[in-house]
Design a protein around this motif. Structure first.
Motif, PDB file in Angstrom:
ATOM      1  N   GLN A   1      -4.554  -0.945  -6.157  1.00 40.84           N
ATOM      2  CA  GLN A   1      -4.523  -0.455  -4.782  1.00 40.84           C
ATOM      3  C   GLN A   1      -3.104  -0.405  -4.228  1.00 40.84           C
ATOM      4  O   GLN A   1      -2.909  -0.356  -3.015  1.00 40.84           O
ATOM      5  CB  GLN A   1      -5.415  -1.329  -3.898  1.00 40.84           C
ATOM      6  CG  GLN A   1      -6.888  -1.216  -4.254  1.00 40.84           C
ATOM      7  CD  GLN A   1      -7.777  -2.080  -3.387  1.00 40.84           C
ATOM      8  OE1 GLN A   1      -7.294  -2.851  -2.562  1.00 40.84           O
ATOM      9  NE2 GLN A   1      -9.086  -1.967  -3.562  1.00 40.84           N
ATOM     10  N   ASN A   2      -2.112  -0.369  -5.106  1.00 40.65           N
ATOM     11  CA  ASN A   2      -0.718  -0.319  -4.696  1.00 40.65           C
ATOM     12  C   ASN A   2      -0.287   1.148  -4.541  1.00 40.65           C
ATOM     13  O   ASN A   2       0.063   1.815  -5.517  1.00 40.65           O
ATOM     14  CB  ASN A   2       0.154  -1.024  -5.723  1.00 40.65           C
ATOM     15  CG  ASN A   2       1.625  -1.055  -5.312  1.00 40.65           C
ATOM     16  OD1 ASN A   2       1.965  -0.685  -4.179  1.00 40.65           O
ATOM     17  ND2 ASN A   2       2.472  -1.483  -6.227  1.00 40.65           N
ATOM     18  N   ILE A   3      -0.339   1.664  -3.324  1.00 32.31           N
ATOM     19  CA  ILE A   3       0.044   3.046  -3.054  1.00 32.31           C
ATOM     20  C   ILE A   3       1.408   3.127  -2.386  1.00 32.31           C
ATOM     21  O   ILE A   3       1.795   4.177  -1.863  1.00 32.31           O
ATOM     22  CB  ILE A   3      -1.007   3.737  -2.165  1.00 32.31           C
ATOM     23  CG1 ILE A   3      -1.080   3.064  -0.790  1.00 32.31           C
ATOM     24  CG2 ILE A   3      -2.370   3.732  -2.842  1.00 32.31           C
ATOM     25  CD1 ILE A   3      -1.977   3.801   0.191  1.00 32.31           C
ATOM     26  N   GLN A   4       2.153   2.032  -2.409  1.00 33.81           N
ATOM     27  CA  GLN A   4       3.408   1.953  -1.666  1.00 33.81           C
ATOM     28  C   GLN A   4       4.424   2.996  -2.130  1.00 33.81           C
ATOM     29  O   GLN A   4       5.107   3.611  -1.314  1.00 33.81           O
ATOM     30  CB  GLN A   4       3.999   0.549  -1.793  1.00 33.81           C
ATOM     31  CG  GLN A   4       5.280   0.351  -0.981  1.00 33.81           C
ATOM     32  CD  GLN A   4       5.787  -1.082  -1.067  1.00 33.81           C
ATOM     33  OE1 GLN A   4       5.220  -1.913  -1.784  1.00 33.81           O
ATOM     34  NE2 GLN A   4       6.846  -1.379  -0.336  1.00 33.81           N
ATOM     35  N   GLU A   5       4.518   3.206  -3.430  1.00 37.82           N
ATOM     36  CA  GLU A   5       5.507   4.158  -3.945  1.00 37.82           C
ATOM     37  C   GLU A   5       5.264   5.555  -3.387  1.00 37.82           C
ATOM     38  O   GLU A   5       6.208   6.258  -3.010  1.00 37.82           O
ATOM     39  CB  GLU A   5       5.448   4.180  -5.470  1.00 37.82           C
ATOM     40  CG  GLU A   5       6.556   5.001  -6.115  1.00 37.82           C
ATOM     41  CD  GLU A   5       6.567   4.841  -7.619  1.00 37.82           C
ATOM     42  OE1 GLU A   5       7.574   4.329  -8.146  1.00 37.82           O
ATOM     43  OE2 GLU A   5       5.560   5.212  -8.257  1.00 37.82           O
ATOM     44  N   PHE A   6       3.984   5.941  -3.312  1.00 40.73           N
ATOM     45  CA  PHE A   6       3.674   7.264  -2.779  1.00 40.73           C
ATOM     46  C   PHE A   6       3.915   7.332  -1.271  1.00 40.73           C
ATOM     47  O   PHE A   6       4.488   8.301  -0.766  1.00 40.73           O
ATOM     48  CB  PHE A   6       2.230   7.644  -3.093  1.00 40.73           C
ATOM     49  CG  PHE A   6       1.789   8.909  -2.412  1.00 40.73           C
ATOM     50  CD1 PHE A   6       2.281  10.131  -2.814  1.00 40.73           C
ATOM     51  CD2 PHE A   6       0.906   8.860  -1.346  1.00 40.73           C
ATOM     52  CE1 PHE A   6       1.892  11.297  -2.179  1.00 40.73           C
ATOM     53  CE2 PHE A   6       0.508  10.015  -0.699  1.00 40.73           C
ATOM     54  CZ  PHE A   6       1.001  11.241  -1.119  1.00 40.73           C
TER      55      PHE A   6
END
Length: 613
Positions: A267-272
């Motif tokens: 659930q790591n969407i930080q890069e996007f």
């Protein structure tokens, strides 16, 4: 216990279990067109008259010849003919290095230069579509946008170039997925300036040395669907890719990461989201609701042209955009010339130069018996709507299935034979006297007047899988379409017109001032005179379905299917092919203007000069 006794007890127990299950589930049978309606016992049924004489049946094999019609691209339609009614929906925006702001959404593409000058790009001025989901700027400063039907456009600073046909052959769209498989949701450029494009079916494409190719390492990604639609793409290089999609059933967003060997999920969407924020930096807009009216941006759309957000099948979902679930909208004009839109839940109209939703008119509300003698009618194609004097409304199909003994009797049988759960099982058509006609397999031709039904026995081969449209002619004859033929009912007798050159189902009919009959399938129009016909064949296109066959006030014949609009002046056809949009309903007003609903591409009006030489 003896074997016989065991069997007897088992039978009794099974019967009790079946009765209990039936009592639980039978009151909640889903009705066609009314996904939230409940099935209740019929009210006192209207009187049904069934003529006793057995009808006569005959067959006539028609003779004819065929001609091909070759449509031209819809991009050749003059801009002065087209008016776009865009959706009140913003999907993405980005700043260019020169300070230009680019916005995309249900209106097309909008460019605002640093000096405040705006340019609106849509089908009004040559774009092949009005809805775009993805936007990105190349290292060279070119603007790339992606939208419906895998539409991929590139703006080089002077003009738009359509890159769609350069892509590889793309998979067939699937109407059953929550995510449209051929809608582009993501465009990105990696650290080497290489472009990557992804669509709703999570197919990923890239271009190397001027050639497009499909990435062949996505086999272990789950199929998109069930609400888990892809919404974001971030590519650093071929060994560092992130695809973000919505979590199913309102769960948190999910990120799929590719490291060159395999995909992992978290659930790591930080890069996007960081990448998204960097592209949007500097714009002070309130975009949480995605509602154009709630932002402080001066959009160039007249208020009366903007379709309400609630009409669109796409709903706001957090900061990222949610791909729409396509829902058909039907169009109809009333006696006063007001345009109505029906989304099978409620009604919209634009009587006061604005598209307004009538929340008080719920097509899925409590069942009621219409006041037929005083009610108004809206002739939506295939299923008229009854507007009761007290403001309630009901689709004729729902009244029939739910409120009549005949509908109750055949409901389960029709539901088992239906090929698609949400398809219109029967075709309902109103004649000039206000009677509603339809053909009910197993029963025959049915005429309804003020709630009173009369049935006429009909051909046994008119079964549901091959049952087409229905039309009552001015002389009282009733036409019923089927595969490769049209049944004609007149004065108690049936005659079958057989067309030897087709197996398509006839869905639409029309009649000119001289009594000449026209019939249409999904890809052809027939002109029928004295047992002979002329057939005009249009290109057989994927998933095309006929939407309109009508004579305009100027005596011009109009034919429309999902991707073609065509007019015949008595000598020649003038036809346009729309490659990037798909129509679901077409109607014309008293002035001869054509109105076409194109899903998330909005509503489009073509003025009466569309087919002028």
């Amino acid at each position: 216990m003896k074997f016989k006794q065991k069997v007897t007890l088992l039978v009794i127990f099974s019967s009790l279990l079946f009765s209990w299950l039936f009592s639980i589930y039978s009151p909640r049978i889903t009705l066609p067109y009314s996904p939230t309606a409940t099935f209740r016992p019929a009210l006192p049924p209207p009187r049904t008259n069934t003529p006793t004489p057995s009808p006569e049946f005959s067959t006539q094999r028609l003779r004819g010849h065929s001609k091909m019609v070759s449509p031209v691209s819809a991009e050749q339609i003059p801009a002065s003919v087209v008016t776009v009614y865009p959706y009140n929906r913003l999907t993405d925006y980005v700043y260019a290095r020169n300070g230009d702001l680019w916005l995309i959404g249900g209106f097309g593409v909008l460019r605002q230069q640093a000096n405040g000058q705006q340019t609106w790009y849509s089908m009004q001025n040559g774009l092949p579509a009005n809805y775009f989901q993805a936007i990105a700027i190349s290292p060279q400063g070119e603007i790339w946008v992606g939208g419906t039907e895998n539409t991929l456009l590139r703006f080089n600073g002077h003009q738009w170039h359509d890159e769609t046909d350069s892509l590889l052959a793309l998979p067939q769209d699937s109407p059953w997925w929550t995510c449209r498989t051929r809608n582009i949701f993501g465009i990105d450029f990696d650290e080497n300036g290489q472009i990557w494009v992804a669509n709703g079916g999570i197919h990923l494409y890239t271009r190397e040395n001027g050639q497009w190719k499909q990435a062949n390492f996505l086999s272990d990604l789950p199929q998109a669907g069930g609400g888990g639609c892809p919404v974001g793409l971030r590519v650093i290089n071929a060994n560092h890719i992130t695809i973000v999609r919505n979590g199913c059933c309102d769960m948190p967003m999910v990120a799929h990461h590719f490291d060159g060997q395999q995909w992992t999920q978290d659930q790591n969407i930080q890069e996007f989201t960081q990448h998204l924020a960097a592209r949007r930096a500097g714009l002070a807009l309130n975009l949480q609701a995605r509602d154009l009216r709630e932002s402080n941006f001066p959009f160039p759309f007249p208020p009366e042209q903007v379709l309400p957000l609630t009409l669109h099948p796409m709903q706001p979902f957090g900061e990222l955009t949610r791909l729409p679930r396509f829902g058909d909208i039907s169009l109809a004009f009333d006696e006063q010339g007001t345009l109505w839109l029906n989304n099978d839940y409620t009604l919209f109209e634009n009587q006061r130069n604005r598209f307004e939703r009538h929340d008080e008119i719920l097509l899925v509300g409590e069942a009621f018996v219409p006041e037929f003698q005083t009610a108004r009618w809206l002739d939506f194609p295939g299923d008229p709507v009854i507007l009761n004097p007290d403001g309630r409304a009901v689709e004729f199909s729902r009244w029939f299935w739910q409120q009549t003994a005949l509908g109750n009797r055949y409901f389960f049988q029709m539901s088992q034979q239906a090929t698609e759960w949400n398809a219109p099982w029967l075709y309902f058509s109103r004649d000039r006297q206000g009677r509603v006609w339809f053909y009910l397999p197993g029963e025959g031709l049915v005429s309804t007047e003020n709630g009173q039904m009369t049935t006429y026995p009909g051909p046994a081969d008119l079964t549901l899988p091959v049952l087409g449209g229905l039309q009552v002619l001015k002389d009282g004859r009733v036409l019923v379409g089927t595969a490769g033929a049209v049944w004609v009912f007149a004065q108690g007798a049936w005659q079958k017109w057989v067309f030897p050159d087709t197996h398509e189902i006839f869905w639409r009919f029309s009649e000119d001032a001289h009594g000449i009959v026209y019939a249409a399938t999904d890809s052809a129009v027939y002109r029928i005179v004295s047992g002979e016909y002329t057939r005009w064949q249009f290109p057989p296109l994927e998933a095309s379905r006929v939407l309109l066959l009508s004579i305009l006030p100027n005596d011009r014949l109009i034919y429309a299917n999902s991707s073609i609009l065509a007019g015949w002046d008595g000598t020649n056809w003038q036809a346009y092919h729309f490659k990037r949009v798909s129509f679901s309903s077409v109607a014309f007003d008293a002035q001869g203007n054509l109105w076409a609903y194109a899903g998330y591409n909005g509503l489009i009006r073509f003025c009466s000069q569309l087919f002028q030489p």
